[in-house]
Design an enzyme around this catalytic site. Structure first.
Site, mmCIF file in Angstrom:
data_model
loop_
_atom_site.group_PDB
_atom_site.id
_atom_site.type_symbol
_atom_site.label_atom_id
_atom_site.label_comp_id
_atom_site.label_asym_id
_atom_site.label_seq_id
_atom_site.Cartn_x
_atom_site.Cartn_y
_atom_site.Cartn_z
ATOM 1 N N LYS A 87 0.855 -1.194 0.000
ATOM 2 C CA LYS A 87 0.000 0.000 0.000
ATOM 3 C C LYS A 87 0.889 1.242 0.000
ATOM 4 C CE LYS A 87 -4.263 1.383 2.372
ATOM 5 N NZ LYS A 87 -4.986 1.258 3.645
HETATM 6 O O1 G3P Z 1 -9.329 2.605 4.456
HETATM 7 C C1 G3P Z 1 -9.041 3.894 4.909
HETATM 8 C C2 G3P Z 1 -9.572 4.060 6.253
HETATM 9 O O2 G3P Z 1 -8.874 3.295 7.197
HETATM 10 C C3 G3P Z 1 -9.746 5.444 6.697
HETATM 11 O O3 G3P Z 1 -10.940 5.437 7.348
HETATM 12 O O4 G3P Z 1 -12.628 6.238 8.877
HETATM 13 O O5 G3P Z 1 -10.199 6.824 9.235
HETATM 14 O O6 G3P Z 1 -11.476 7.849 7.381
HETATM 15 P P1 G3P Z 1 -11.336 6.657 8.266
#
Ligand code: G3P
Length: 215
Positions: A87
């Site tokens: 990634k």
């Molecule tokens: O896959 C990306 C994710 O982990 C981010 O999620 O909820 O932190 O914006 P969030």
């Protein structure tokens, strides 16, 4: 449509895998820290533990921001297990690193994508997956799902094979809308995936059937 779980929590990964609907896992440094996984050796071991639970791709994120560092880290991650996908952040050296790994046959997931232009660059570099963060766009009053629609159109115009992996998914309607638009993959917390199960008419209907079965 593939379902990935967005966590580094082994119990939640097992639970989703046991449901029989899991196609892979995405992690990031914040999710690893949330589980208290510290130190390079522990982090690498944790990726292997995740790979041993699931049958699909597991995204493991580099933390270098220069080309040489990303290549070194990504190669070490890819060596860990055949399911590892490297990634890589959407920055200039990241695009170069994606191109490098693509030419070596190593799968990549281009992360932190917030615009159609970035999605186009990721596809040009040959990323396996490209992750637009829809929830974080919604957080700043920008329509995350509209971005998925735009990228779907652009990728289809040219037959790009990069898979649209909708990330930062927060709730079941994000998943349903991504399915309607045609995202290839969603990655979501277990709570959002499990919420797809729920309907009050299912619960009341089942209760009625079970009561009638006793009559
Ligand atoms: O896959 C990306 C994710 O982990 C981010 O999620 O909820 O932190 O914006 P969030």
């Amino acid at each position: 449509m593939k379902f990935f779980i967005d966590t580094a929590n082994l119990a939640q990964i097992k639970e989703a895998q046991d449901m029989g609907v899991l196609d892979g896992v995405t992690t990031n440094p914040s999710l690893m820290a949330k589980e208290g996984i510290k130190g390079q050796n522990n982090i690498l071991k944790h990726y292997v533990d995740i790979c041993n639970i699931v049958t699909g791709d597991v995204s493991a994120e580099v933390i270098s921001t220069d080309f040489d560092g990303m290549v070194k880290e990504g190669e070490a991650l890819a060596e860990l297990h055949e399911r590892i996908v490297v990634k890589i952040p959407m920055i200039k050296d990241g695009v170069k690193a994606i191109k490098y790994f693509t030419e070596k046959g190593i799968k990549t997931n281009c992360t932190l994508v917030f615009s159609a232009g970035q999605a186009l660059l990721a596809a040009k570099a040959g990323a396996t997956y490209m992750s637009p963060f829809i929830g974080r766009l919604d957080d700043v009053s920008t329509d995350g799902l509209r971005l998925i629609e735009d990228i779907r159109l652009i990728y289809d115009n040219y037959g790009f094979e990069t898979q649209i992996l909708a990330a930062s998914v927060r709730h079941p309607m994000h998943i349903i809308e991504c399915a309607r638009i045609g995202a290839d993959v969603i990655t979501a917390p277990l709570s959002a995936i499990s919420a797809l199960l729920k309907h009050p008419l299912t619960d009341s209907g089942l209760a009625q059937f079970l009561a009638d079965a006793k009559k």
